[in-house]
Every structure is written in structure tokens, then in C-alpha cells.
Write a protein that holds these residues in place. Structure first.
Motif, PDB file in Angstrom:
ATOM      1  N   VAL A   1       0.850  -1.202   0.000  1.00 15.53           N
ATOM      2  CA  VAL A   1       0.000   0.000   0.000  1.00 15.53           C
ATOM      3  C   VAL A   1       0.885   1.251   0.000  1.00 15.53           C
ATOM      4  O   VAL A   1       0.616   2.207  -0.729  1.00 15.53           O
ATOM      5  N   ALA A   2       1.938   1.228   0.795  1.00 16.12           N
ATOM      6  CA  ALA A   2       2.835   2.395   0.891  1.00 16.12           C
ATOM      7  C   ALA A   2       3.462   2.722  -0.466  1.00 16.12           C
ATOM      8  O   ALA A   2       3.756   3.883  -0.752  1.00 16.12           O
ATOM      9  N   ALA A   3       3.643   1.695  -1.301  1.00 23.12           N
ATOM     10  CA  ALA A   3       4.249   1.902  -2.622  1.00 23.12           C
ATOM     11  C   ALA A   3       3.200   2.106  -3.718  1.00 23.12           C
ATOM     12  O   ALA A   3       3.544   2.275  -4.890  1.00 23.12           O
ATOM     13  N   ASP A   4       1.929   2.089  -3.322  1.00 27.97           N
ATOM     14  CA  ASP A   4       0.835   2.136  -4.301  1.00 27.97           C
ATOM     15  C   ASP A   4       0.317   3.574  -4.423  1.00 27.97           C
ATOM     16  O   ASP A   4      -0.455   4.045  -3.581  1.00 27.97           O
ATOM     17  N   ASN A   5       0.740   4.251  -5.490  1.00 31.27           N
ATOM     18  CA  ASN A   5       0.383   5.665  -5.651  1.00 31.27           C
ATOM     19  C   ASN A   5      -1.108   5.900  -5.859  1.00 31.27           C
ATOM     20  O   ASN A   5      -1.579   7.034  -5.771  1.00 31.27           O
ATOM     21  N   ARG A   6      -1.865   4.848  -6.117  1.00 29.92           N
ATOM     22  CA  ARG A   6      -3.311   5.026  -6.270  1.00 29.92           C
ATOM     23  C   ARG A   6      -3.945   5.363  -4.919  1.00 29.92           C
ATOM     24  O   ARG A   6      -4.917   6.103  -4.846  1.00 29.92           O
ATOM     25  N   ILE A   7      -3.409   4.787  -3.833  1.00 31.26           N
ATOM     26  CA  ILE A   7      -4.094   4.922  -2.531  1.00 31.26           C
ATOM     27  C   ILE A   7      -3.193   5.335  -1.358  1.00 31.26           C
ATOM     28  O   ILE A   7      -3.704   5.605  -0.273  1.00 31.26           O
ATOM     29  N   ASN A   8      -1.858   5.412  -1.579  1.00 30.29           N
ATOM     30  CA  ASN A   8      -1.000   5.646  -0.398  1.00 30.29           C
ATOM     31  C   ASN A   8      -1.239   7.009   0.258  1.00 30.29           C
ATOM     32  O   ASN A   8      -0.972   7.175   1.445  1.00 30.29           O
ATOM     33  N   HIS A   9      -1.773   7.975  -0.510  1.00 28.34           N
ATOM     34  CA  HIS A   9      -2.018   9.304   0.077  1.00 28.34           C
ATOM     35  C   HIS A   9      -3.026   9.257   1.227  1.00 28.34           C
ATOM     36  O   HIS A   9      -2.983  10.082   2.135  1.00 28.34           O
ATOM     37  N   PHE A  10      -3.927   8.248   1.213  1.00 27.35           N
ATOM     38  CA  PHE A  10      -4.900   8.142   2.304  1.00 27.35           C
ATOM     39  C   PHE A  10      -4.215   7.864   3.643  1.00 27.35           C
ATOM     40  O   PHE A  10      -4.760   8.154   4.698  1.00 27.35           O
ATOM     41  N   PHE A  11      -3.025   7.258   3.573  1.00 32.79           N
ATOM     42  CA  PHE A  11      -2.356   6.791   4.792  1.00 32.79           C
ATOM     43  C   PHE A  11      -1.254   7.745   5.267  1.00 32.79           C
ATOM     44  O   PHE A  11      -0.486   7.409   6.156  1.00 32.79           O
ATOM     45  N   ALA A  12      -1.211   8.962   4.668  1.00 34.30           N
ATOM     46  CA  ALA A  12      -0.111   9.894   4.946  1.00 34.30           C
ATOM     47  C   ALA A  12       0.038  10.200   6.438  1.00 34.30           C
ATOM     48  O   ALA A  12       1.159  10.346   6.924  1.00 34.30           O
ATOM     49  N   LYS A  13      -1.084  10.313   7.139  1.00 35.03           N
ATOM     50  CA  LYS A  13      -1.002  10.708   8.566  1.00 35.03           C
ATOM     51  C   LYS A  13      -1.332   9.543   9.502  1.00 35.03           C
ATOM     52  O   LYS A  13      -1.579   9.743  10.699  1.00 35.03           O
ATOM     53  N   THR A  14      -1.353   8.330   8.957  1.00 38.40           N
ATOM     54  CA  THR A  14      -1.774   7.165   9.751  1.00 38.40           C
ATOM     55  C   THR A  14      -0.635   6.625  10.611  1.00 38.40           C
ATOM     56  O   THR A  14       0.510   6.577  10.168  1.00 38.40           O
ATOM     57  N   ASN A  15      -0.993   6.240  11.832  1.00 42.92           N
ATOM     58  CA  ASN A  15      -0.059   5.534  12.720  1.00 42.92           C
ATOM     59  C   ASN A  15      -0.004   4.076  12.229  1.00 42.92           C
ATOM     60  O   ASN A  15      -0.878   3.263  12.533  1.00 42.92           O
ATOM     61  N   ILE A  16       1.027   3.773  11.436  1.00 47.76           N
ATOM     62  CA  ILE A  16       1.084   2.478  10.746  1.00 47.76           C
ATOM     63  C   ILE A  16       1.216   1.276  11.710  1.00 47.76           C
ATOM     64  O   ILE A  16       0.494   0.284  11.547  1.00 47.76           O
ATOM     65  N   PRO A  17       2.074   1.339  12.736  1.00 44.92           N
ATOM     66  CA  PRO A  17       2.115   0.193  13.671  1.00 44.92           C
ATOM     67  C   PRO A  17       0.753  -0.076  14.323  1.00 44.92           C
ATOM     68  O   PRO A  17       0.368  -1.233  14.515  1.00 44.92           O
TER      69      PRO A  17
ATOM     70  N   LEU B   1      -6.699  -1.704  -2.695  1.00 43.84           N
ATOM     71  CA  LEU B   1      -6.222  -2.295  -1.440  1.00 43.84           C
ATOM     72  C   LEU B   1      -6.318  -3.822  -1.481  1.00 43.84           C
ATOM     73  O   LEU B   1      -5.416  -4.525  -1.016  1.00 43.84           O
ATOM     74  N   VAL B   2      -7.395  -4.330  -2.066  1.00 41.97           N
ATOM     75  CA  VAL B   2      -7.540  -5.785  -2.188  1.00 41.97           C
ATOM     76  C   VAL B   2      -6.401  -6.357  -3.047  1.00 41.97           C
ATOM     77  O   VAL B   2      -5.830  -7.396  -2.721  1.00 41.97           O
ATOM     78  N   GLU B   3      -6.059  -5.652  -4.132  1.00 43.09           N
ATOM     79  CA  GLU B   3      -4.935  -6.096  -4.981  1.00 43.09           C
ATOM     80  C   GLU B   3      -3.624  -6.140  -4.193  1.00 43.09           C
ATOM     81  O   GLU B   3      -2.833  -7.064  -4.346  1.00 43.09           O
ATOM     82  N   ASP B   4      -3.425  -5.114  -3.346  1.00 44.07           N
ATOM     83  CA  ASP B   4      -2.204  -5.076  -2.538  1.00 44.07           C
ATOM     84  C   ASP B   4      -2.175  -6.233  -1.537  1.00 44.07           C
ATOM     85  O   ASP B   4      -1.106  -6.766  -1.217  1.00 44.07           O
ATOM     86  N   LEU B   5      -3.351  -6.613  -1.051  1.00 44.15           N
ATOM     87  CA  LEU B   5      -3.442  -7.775  -0.155  1.00 44.15           C
ATOM     88  C   LEU B   5      -3.159  -9.062  -0.933  1.00 44.15           C
ATOM     89  O   LEU B   5      -2.410  -9.935  -0.467  1.00 44.15           O
ATOM     90  N   GLN B   6      -3.743  -9.172  -2.128  1.00 40.91           N
ATOM     91  CA  GLN B   6      -3.524 -10.380  -2.946  1.00 40.91           C
ATOM     92  C   GLN B   6      -2.047 -10.541  -3.287  1.00 40.91           C
ATOM     93  O   GLN B   6      -1.509 -11.645  -3.244  1.00 40.91           O
ATOM     94  N   LYS B   7      -1.405  -9.408  -3.614  1.00 43.26           N
ATOM     95  CA  LYS B   7       0.022  -9.425  -3.936  1.00 43.26           C
ATOM     96  C   LYS B   7       0.830  -9.954  -2.750  1.00 43.26           C
ATOM     97  O   LYS B   7       1.748 -10.756  -2.913  1.00 43.26           O
ATOM     98  N   SER B   8       0.438  -9.508  -1.570  1.00 48.76           N
ATOM     99  CA  SER B   8       1.127  -9.967  -0.354  1.00 48.76           C
ATOM    100  C   SER B   8       0.886 -11.466  -0.141  1.00 48.76           C
ATOM    101  O   SER B   8       1.820 -12.210   0.189  1.00 48.76           O
ATOM    102  N   MET B   9      -0.354 -11.908  -0.331  1.00 47.09           N
ATOM    103  CA  MET B   9      -0.649 -13.338  -0.126  1.00 47.09           C
ATOM    104  C   MET B   9       0.089 -14.183  -1.155  1.00 47.09           C
ATOM    105  O   MET B   9       0.592 -15.261  -0.838  1.00 47.09           O
ATOM    106  N   ASP B  10       0.170 -13.685  -2.400  1.00 49.24           N
ATOM    107  CA  ASP B  10       0.935 -14.407  -3.441  1.00 49.24           C
ATOM    108  C   ASP B  10       2.392 -14.558  -3.029  1.00 49.24           C
ATOM    109  O   ASP B  10       2.956 -15.645  -3.084  1.00 49.24           O
TER     110      ASP B  10
END
Ligand code: HEM
Length: 152
Positions: free
Chosen positions: A59-75, A117-126
Motif C-alpha cells: 500500500v505504501a508503494a501504491d500511488n493510487r491509494i498511499n495518500h490516504f495513509f499519509a497521517k496514519t499511525n502504521i504500527p 487495497l484488495v490487490e495489494d493484499l492479494q500481492k502480499s498473499m501471493d
């Protein structure tokens, strides 16, 4: 009389004993053959933590959606997601975070954001070699959350 009674009681005791052993065996066999939860099949909490972690990296590398997480506490987000997936797949965790409506309120996410986001999850599961059947089972648990995530 006493003799004949004590003679009779032996087979009765034996029957009860054999019955109890058979019963215990049947219960054990059931416990061993009961189908494992999706949580277990995925590899428990360590494997789920790895999949969620790698999804967040994607998600962090995904320019389609990473801007939503700019201020998120990731841990914190990772901890909440792991507990949510752990509980949802039948694991021993308790999700204590916000409802999906509350968590995504004001973000105005759309279906394309959700699918990204689902694609990013699928990529991780793959990349973590999660079998396709298990991937689909996890996605089937997450899919019904879509109406509470998008257009909030
Ligand atoms: C089924 C899909 C989704 C699930 C299960 C999910 C789950 C969660 C959870 C558990 C949290 C943490 C809630 C808390 O802090 O108590 C959260 C927060 C968040 N979600 Fe989602 N989410 C989904 C989809 C999305 C999508 C599609 C986006 C954006 C593309 C997104 C963006 C965010 C953001 C930015 C936060 C953090 C908000 C903050 O900074 O406090 N989520 N999500």
C-alpha cells in the motif's frame, strides 16, 4: 447368591469400561479430524502478521491509494488489522478497533480505492505463498465490509 451377583457384575464393569474407552476414542478421533479454522490453515498469528505487514508495504508503494495513509499511525493500523483478520478467520484474538464505518468516515473512498487495497493484499498473499483457496476464503470474509468502507 453373592457369588452369582459378583459373577454378573464383572461383564457389566467390563462393558462400561470398554464403552468409556470407545467413547474417548471416538471423541479424540473427532477432535483430530475436525476441520481446522482458516486462521490455522493460514499459519496462525505469525503468518497473518507477515501477510498484513507486506500488504501495508505494498500500500505504501501504491500511488493510487498511499495518500490516504499519509497521517496514519502504521504500527497501530497493523496491530488492528492483524487482530481483525485473526478474529475473523476463527483465531483467538479480539478486534478492539473502530467499526469499519467509523474508521473510514470522511475519507470518501470509492470502489477503485477498495479494489486497489484488495490487490495489494492479494500481492502480499501471493508473495507469501498463500494457496488460492485460502486467499479466496479470506477475501470472502473482507468483501462484505465494502459497503461500510466506501462512500463514508
Ligand atoms: C475490507 C477492507 C478494509 C478493511 C478490513 C480495513 C480495516 C481497517 C482497520 C481495522 C483500520 C483501523 C481502525 C482503528 O484504528 O480502530 C483501518 C483504518 C484505516 N483504513 Fe481501512 N480497511 C479497509 C479498506 C480500506 C481502504 C480501501 C482504504 C483506502 C484506500 C483504507 C484506508 C484506511 C486508513 C487511511 C485508515 C487509518 C485511519 C487513521 O489514520 O486513523 N481502508 N482500516
Amino acid at each position: 447368591m453373592r457369588n452369582s451377583l459378583s459373577f454378573l457384575s464383572k461383564p457389566l464393569v467390563m462393558t462400561a469400561f470398554v464403552g468409556a474407552v470407545t467413547m474417548t476414542g471416538a471423541l479424540n478421533a473427532h477432535a483430530q479430524t475436525a476441520s481446522p479454522t482458516l486462521y490455522d490453515q493460514l499459519g496462525g498469528k505469525p503468518a497473518i502478521t507477515k501477510v498484513v505487514h507486506d500488504m501495508i508495504v505494498n500500500v505504501a508503494a501504491d500511488n493510487r491509494i498511499n495518500h490516504f495513509f499519509a497521517k496514519t499511525n502504521i504500527p497501530h493500523l497493523q496491530m488492528e488489522l492483524v487482530n481483525q483478520v485473526c478474529e475473523g478467520t476463527g483465531g483467538p484474538c479480539k478486534y478492539t478497533g473502530l467499526s469499519m464505518k467509523q474508521a473510514h468516515k470522511g475519507m470518501n473512498l470509492n470502489t477503485a480505492d477498495f479494489n486497489a487495497l484488495v490487490e495489494d493484499l492479494q500481492k502480499s498473499m501471493d508473495s507469501n505463498h498463500v494457496p488460492l483457496g485460502l486467499q479466496n476464503q479470506l477475501l470472502a470474509i473482507l468483501a462484505p465490509m465494502q459497503p461500510d468502507v466506501v462512500h463514508q
